[in-house]
Design a protein around this motif. Structure first.
Motif, PDB file in Angstrom:
ATOM      1  N   ASN A 269      55.925  22.711  42.198  1.00 20.27           N
ATOM      2  CA  ASN A 269      56.258  24.080  42.585  1.00 20.27           C
ATOM      3  C   ASN A 269      56.194  24.251  44.098  1.00 20.27           C
ATOM      4  OD1 ASN A 269      56.474  26.420  40.325  1.00 20.27           O
ATOM      5  ND2 ASN A 269      55.328  24.677  39.521  1.00 20.27           N
ATOM      6  N   ALA A 270      55.220  23.620  44.738  1.00 25.89           N
ATOM      7  CA  ALA A 270      55.109  23.693  46.194  1.00 25.89           C
ATOM      8  C   ALA A 270      56.334  23.055  46.849  1.00 25.89           C
ATOM      9  CB  ALA A 270      53.832  23.008  46.665  1.00 25.89           C
ATOM     10  N   HIS A 271      56.787  21.925  46.306  1.00 20.27           N
ATOM     11  CA  HIS A 271      57.972  21.217  46.832  1.00 20.27           C
ATOM     12  C   HIS A 271      59.212  22.106  46.727  1.00 20.27           C
ATOM     13  CE1 HIS A 271      60.995  18.097  47.427  1.00 20.27           C
ATOM     14  NE2 HIS A 271      61.516  18.405  46.253  1.00 20.27           N
ATOM     15  N   LYS A 272      59.418  22.730  45.566  1.00 16.70           N
ATOM     16  CA  LYS A 272      60.593  23.581  45.378  1.00 16.70           C
ATOM     17  C   LYS A 272      60.518  24.824  46.261  1.00 16.70           C
ATOM     18  CE  LYS A 272      60.466  23.921  40.830  1.00 16.70           C
ATOM     19  NZ  LYS A 272      60.912  24.294  39.448  1.00 16.70           N
ATOM     20  N   GLY A 273      59.319  25.376  46.410  1.00 15.70           N
ATOM     21  CA  GLY A 273      59.153  26.536  47.271  1.00 15.70           C
ATOM     22  C   GLY A 273      59.502  26.227  48.718  1.00 15.70           C
ATOM     23  N   ALA A 274      59.080  25.041  49.187  1.00 14.25           N
ATOM     24  CA  ALA A 274      59.381  24.624  50.557  1.00 14.25           C
ATOM     25  C   ALA A 274      60.883  24.439  50.750  1.00 14.25           C
ATOM     26  CB  ALA A 274      58.635  23.334  50.887  1.00 14.25           C
ATOM     27  N   LEU A 275      61.562  23.866  49.763  1.00 18.24           N
ATOM     28  CA  LEU A 275      63.014  23.682  49.876  1.00 18.24           C
ATOM     29  C   LEU A 275      63.741  25.022  49.923  1.00 18.24           C
ATOM     30  CD1 LEU A 275      63.752  20.673  47.474  1.00 18.24           C
ATOM     31  CD2 LEU A 275      63.699  20.679  49.968  1.00 18.24           C
ATOM     32  N   LEU A 276      63.276  26.001  49.142  1.00 12.93           N
ATOM     33  CA  LEU A 276      63.875  27.333  49.190  1.00 12.93           C
ATOM     34  C   LEU A 276      63.708  27.951  50.573  1.00 12.93           C
ATOM     35  CD1 LEU A 276      65.177  29.859  47.990  1.00 12.93           C
ATOM     36  CD2 LEU A 276      62.917  30.518  47.106  1.00 12.93           C
ATOM     37  N   SER A 277      62.514  27.834  51.125  1.00 14.15           N
ATOM     38  CA  SER A 277      62.264  28.361  52.469  1.00 14.15           C
ATOM     39  C   SER A 277      63.148  27.671  53.499  1.00 14.15           C
ATOM     40  CB  SER A 277      60.792  28.183  52.841  1.00 14.15           C
ATOM     41  OG  SER A 277      60.529  28.696  54.132  1.00 14.15           O
ATOM     42  N   ALA A 278      63.303  26.351  53.378  1.00 20.32           N
ATOM     43  CA  ALA A 278      64.157  25.600  54.303  1.00 20.32           C
ATOM     44  C   ALA A 278      65.596  26.088  54.243  1.00 20.32           C
ATOM     45  CB  ALA A 278      64.082  24.104  53.985  1.00 20.32           C
ATOM     46  N   LEU A 279      66.091  26.337  53.031  1.00 24.81           N
ATOM     47  CA  LEU A 279      67.461  26.835  52.865  1.00 24.81           C
ATOM     48  C   LEU A 279      67.633  28.203  53.526  1.00 24.81           C
ATOM     49  CD1 LEU A 279      70.291  26.571  51.614  1.00 24.81           C
ATOM     50  CD2 LEU A 279      69.357  27.610  49.518  1.00 24.81           C
ATOM     51  N   LEU A 280      66.655  29.066  53.345  1.00 25.02           N
ATOM     52  CA  LEU A 280      66.723  30.393  53.965  1.00 25.02           C
ATOM     53  C   LEU A 280      66.716  30.296  55.489  1.00 25.02           C
ATOM     54  CD1 LEU A 280      64.288  32.359  51.604  1.00 25.02           C
ATOM     55  CD2 LEU A 280      66.774  32.574  51.725  1.00 25.02           C
ATOM     56  N   TYR A 281      65.930  29.377  56.026  1.00 26.19           N
ATOM     57  CA  TYR A 281      65.893  29.197  57.483  1.00 26.19           C
ATOM     58  C   TYR A 281      67.200  28.615  58.018  1.00 26.19           C
ATOM     59  CZ  TYR A 281      61.132  30.494  58.636  1.00 26.19           C
ATOM     60  OH  TYR A 281      59.999  31.204  58.865  1.00 26.19           O
ATOM     61  N   LEU A 282      67.890  27.858  57.197  1.00 24.35           N
ATOM     62  CA  LEU A 282      69.160  27.284  57.633  1.00 24.35           C
ATOM     63  C   LEU A 282      70.242  28.354  57.722  1.00 24.35           C
ATOM     64  CD1 LEU A 282      70.510  24.518  58.277  1.00 24.35           C
ATOM     65  CD2 LEU A 282      71.214  24.440  55.876  1.00 24.35           C
ATOM     66  N   VAL A 283      70.227  29.307  56.802  1.00 20.88           N
ATOM     67  CA  VAL A 283      71.313  30.284  56.694  1.00 20.88           C
ATOM     68  C   VAL A 283      70.983  31.616  57.375  1.00 20.88           C
ATOM     69  CG1 VAL A 283      72.705  31.619  55.079  1.00 20.88           C
ATOM     70  CG2 VAL A 283      72.116  29.241  54.541  1.00 20.88           C
ATOM     71  N   TRP A 284      69.806  32.165  57.104  1.00 19.57           N
ATOM     72  CA  TRP A 284      69.520  33.530  57.514  1.00 19.57           C
ATOM     73  C   TRP A 284      69.530  33.754  59.037  1.00 19.57           C
ATOM     74  CZ3 TRP A 284      70.387  37.952  55.807  1.00 19.57           C
ATOM     75  CH2 TRP A 284      69.746  39.087  56.312  1.00 19.57           C
ATOM     76  N   PRO A 285      69.014  32.844  59.872  1.00 26.86           N
ATOM     77  CA  PRO A 285      69.077  33.074  61.321  1.00 26.86           C
ATOM     78  C   PRO A 285      70.497  33.272  61.853  1.00 26.86           C
ATOM     79  CG  PRO A 285      67.474  31.373  60.859  1.00 26.86           C
ATOM     80  CD  PRO A 285      68.193  31.648  59.570  1.00 26.86           C
ATOM     81  N   LEU A 286      71.498  32.692  61.192  1.00 25.50           N
ATOM     82  CA  LEU A 286      72.885  32.894  61.623  1.00 25.50           C
ATOM     83  C   LEU A 286      73.283  34.362  61.492  1.00 25.50           C
ATOM     84  CD1 LEU A 286      74.540  29.760  59.970  1.00 25.50           C
ATOM     85  CD2 LEU A 286      74.062  30.097  62.407  1.00 25.50           C
ATOM     86  N   VAL A 287      72.787  34.997  60.418  1.00 26.49           N
ATOM     87  CA  VAL A 287      73.067  36.421  60.216  1.00 26.49           C
ATOM     88  C   VAL A 287      72.275  37.264  61.213  1.00 26.49           C
ATOM     89  CG1 VAL A 287      72.939  38.334  58.569  1.00 26.49           C
ATOM     90  CG2 VAL A 287      73.529  36.031  57.763  1.00 26.49           C
ATOM     91  N   VAL A 288      71.006  36.928  61.394  1.00 27.30           N
ATOM     92  CA  VAL A 288      70.122  37.712  62.266  1.00 27.30           C
ATOM     93  C   VAL A 288      70.540  37.634  63.727  1.00 27.30           C
ATOM     94  CG1 VAL A 288      67.764  37.882  63.163  1.00 27.30           C
ATOM     95  CG2 VAL A 288      68.148  37.565  60.711  1.00 27.30           C
ATOM     96  N   PHE A 289      70.874  36.436  64.193  1.00 29.86           N
ATOM     97  CA  PHE A 289      71.126  36.241  65.621  1.00 29.86           C
ATOM     98  C   PHE A 289      72.541  36.603  66.056  1.00 29.86           C
ATOM     99  CE2 PHE A 289      67.458  33.135  65.661  1.00 29.86           C
ATOM    100  CZ  PHE A 289      66.679  33.905  66.506  1.00 29.86           C
ATOM    101  N   THR A 290      73.502  36.627  65.134  1.00 30.29           N
ATOM    102  CA  THR A 290      74.883  36.907  65.545  1.00 30.29           C
ATOM    103  C   THR A 290      75.020  38.218  66.328  1.00 30.29           C
ATOM    104  OG1 THR A 290      75.914  35.535  63.836  1.00 30.29           O
ATOM    105  CG2 THR A 290      77.227  37.347  64.726  1.00 30.29           C
ATOM    106  N   PRO A 291      74.460  39.352  65.867  1.00 25.40           N
ATOM    107  CA  PRO A 291      74.550  40.566  66.683  1.00 25.40           C
ATOM    108  C   PRO A 291      73.900  40.409  68.059  1.00 25.40           C
ATOM    109  CG  PRO A 291      73.917  41.106  64.428  1.00 25.40           C
ATOM    110  CD  PRO A 291      73.825  39.619  64.564  1.00 25.40           C
ATOM    111  N   MET A 292      72.825  39.624  68.133  1.00 24.28           N
ATOM    112  CA  MET A 292      72.144  39.409  69.415  1.00 24.28           C
ATOM    113  C   MET A 292      72.983  38.517  70.332  1.00 24.28           C
ATOM    114  SD  MET A 292      68.333  38.706  67.944  1.00 24.28           S
ATOM    115  CE  MET A 292      67.661  39.642  66.567  1.00 24.28           C
ATOM    116  N   TRP A 293      73.596  37.481  69.777  1.00 26.71           N
ATOM    117  CA  TRP A 293      74.457  36.595  70.575  1.00 26.71           C
ATOM    118  C   TRP A 293      75.644  37.367  71.148  1.00 26.71           C
ATOM    119  CZ3 TRP A 293      74.287  32.652  66.031  1.00 26.71           C
ATOM    120  CH2 TRP A 293      73.142  31.846  66.161  1.00 26.71           C
TER     121      TRP A 293
END
Length: 500
Positions: A269-293
């Motif tokens: 469960n810890a392994h799967k949780g970490a992979l989910l977090s990694a996926l969110l970090y890969l995608v979500w910053p693109l949404v967050v930072f685009t207005p700032m860029w």
């Protein structure tokens, strides 16, 4: 903001309090308070790890960096975290729940007493608490800046109001409350972020006739790049050094993040949780930072400091309709409260379980006395971080506190904590743990005092590098001299390598 926007913020704060009250009934002892009984499902651990991994600092200090330098920040921050957590999900993360099952730990540093000795446990714990005072203080400061930018309310009011809500629901509901508020905050953050992203694109299309790719092509020279071609922040060397710090931090060197894995049901469960977090970090910053860029196209001529203070609030006021401005501010509250309360909960565990028993024997850790101490230490630590947040300029402002203080101080405590989980470092004893931590802190002090002059990229990583070298050298010397590894250490490391 309109009364509807203020209503959204108030509703959010009330919701956090109600979650804390609802969670209280599930908190019967210290184990429930600190690790939610070790029953956290992987999806909740993953979302919580992601939300806990960043705060209002992203929308203040990092917003200024994104505005002034462009896309580099995604590669040395968001993508680096995604890669580091994905890698850690295989080699580091599964060891944390195994450690809880083998030793019954409730704090990340609790196992150090058996791995090394009591002195090592105290040194690492105290050093980590000092660095966390700076880190959490920066996050309170960031929410104060955001509230001031959105509403005009004085900085200190924003800091104290958010801290009071956090102190209440965290001290009442413990980790269970923190996990569920993380999930609620993730939902709010997702809605607010997507609306701002879409609003920015609509504005650029209607007012400037620019599509997304055309808008990026219209940015100042050098704003669309992977690395800074020079030295310092965003350069290749700096980004590589910072990745090493991130690898340590997001896989347990930051104690509140380790708690997400310790609290998971098991290593799978810890392994799967970490992979989910990694996926969110890969995608979500693109949404967050685009207005700032794209901020320079909307608000031109700002300095990095001006953008850090004003950009996100200005974007929200310009692009979001009434009601959603309040939702956007609530989302910023969400991120910051999540990270601050998570840190305070974990630091409380370290103080209560690792430090206080040295001075006060026979504490009933599992009963009412342990739960009372948990709540008191949570309150006291959070109060100290609020004070530091209020005087953040004395530490170089929000971005300075995160990038030049916490990032540099994290490594010396993370080295003995994380490397001690691996059989390859079994010859590294208590002396290695203490000397590496103190050595890393000494380098940081000398650098800050000006006695040791280093380029910014080397200054960031040198405390961690020195701690790593000292740790390994002492371990090698122990092995060369034939010093025996204690049987209990051998047994523990063997168990940590066994899959569930």
């Amino acid at each position: 903001m309109s009364w509807v926007d203020y209503g959204m913020v108030v509703a959010f704060l009330v919701g956090m309090v109600l979650i804390g009250l609802h969670s209280k009934k599930n908190v019967k002892n210290a184990e429930d308070f600190y690790v939610a009984g070790g029953k956290v499902p992987w999806w909740l651990a993953g979302v919580s790890h992601h939300v806990t991994g960043y705060s209002g600092v992203v929308f203040v200090g990092y917003a200024g960096i994104a505005y002034a330098t462009g896309t580099q920040i995604y590669f040395w921050w968001g993508m680096s975290i995604a890669i580091a957590v994905a890698l850690g999900s295989i080699i580091i993360v599964p060891r944390w729940p195994r450690l809880r099952k083998f030793l019954g730990i409730q704090s990340p540093t609790e196992y150090l007493k058996k791995r090394y000795d009591t002195a090592s446990q105290v040194v690492v714990a105290v050093a980590g608490i000092v660095s966390k005072l700076i880190d959490v203080g920066a996050k309170w400061a960031s929410i104060g800046i955001l509230v001031q930018g959105f509403t005009g309310i004085p900085f200190w009011v924003g800091v104290l109001s958010s801290a009071l809500v956090s102190i209440y629901y965290m001290s009442v509901g413990g980790l269970i409350a923190d996990l569920w508020t993380d999930f609620a905050q993730w939902v709010i953050q997702t809605v607010g972020g997507i609306v701002l992203f879409v609003g920015t694109l609509i504005f650029l299309k209607n007012e400037m006739n620019l599509g997304l790719f055309q808008a990026f092509q219209s940015l100042p020279a050098g704003h669309v790049s992977i690395f800074n071609p020079g030295r310092g922040q965003g350069s290749v060397t700096w980004s590589l050094f910072y990745f090493f710090v991130i690898l340590l931090s997001y896989n347990g060197g930051t104690w509140s993040l380790a708690t997400r894995f310790i609290s998971s049901k098991d290593d799978k469960n810890a392994h799967k949780g970490a992979l989910l977090s990694a996926l969110l970090y890969l995608v979500w910053p693109l949404v967050v930072f685009t207005p700032m860029w794209l901020g320079p196209l909307v608000f031109s001529g700002w300095t990095q400091a001006e953008a850090a203070k004003n950009l996100f609030a200005a974007l929200s006021k310009k692009f979001l309709p009434t009601g959603l401005i309040g939702l956007s501010l609530a989302a910023m509250y969400a991120n910051t409260l999540s990270m601050c309360t998570s840190d305070c909960n974990t630091i409380s565990a370290v103080i209560t379980r690792d430090i206080l028993p040295i001075f006060k024997k026979n504490i009933d850790q599992e009963g009412k006395e342990g739960l009372h101490l948990a709540r008191v230490t949570t309150f006291v630590f959070m109060a100290l971080t609020v004070i530091i947040g209020l005087i953040n300029q004395k530490f170089g402002g929000v971005a300075g506190m995160i990038l030049s203080w916490f990032a540099a101080l994290l490594g010396p405590t993370a080295i003995p904590l994380l490397l001690g989980l691996f059989p390859a470092f079994k010859h590294c004893d208590g002396k290695a743990a203490i000397l590496s931590t103190l050595g890393g802190f000494l380098v940081f002090v000398l650098t800050k005092a000006g006695a040791l002059k280093l380029p910014p990229d080397l200054g960031l990583v040198m405390p961690t590098l020195v701690a790593f070298i000292v740790y390994c050298v002492v371990g090698f010397a122990n092995k060369a001299s034939g010093k025996k590894v204690p049987d209990e250490v051998e047994t523990m490391l063997q168990h940590l390598g066994e899959k569930a």
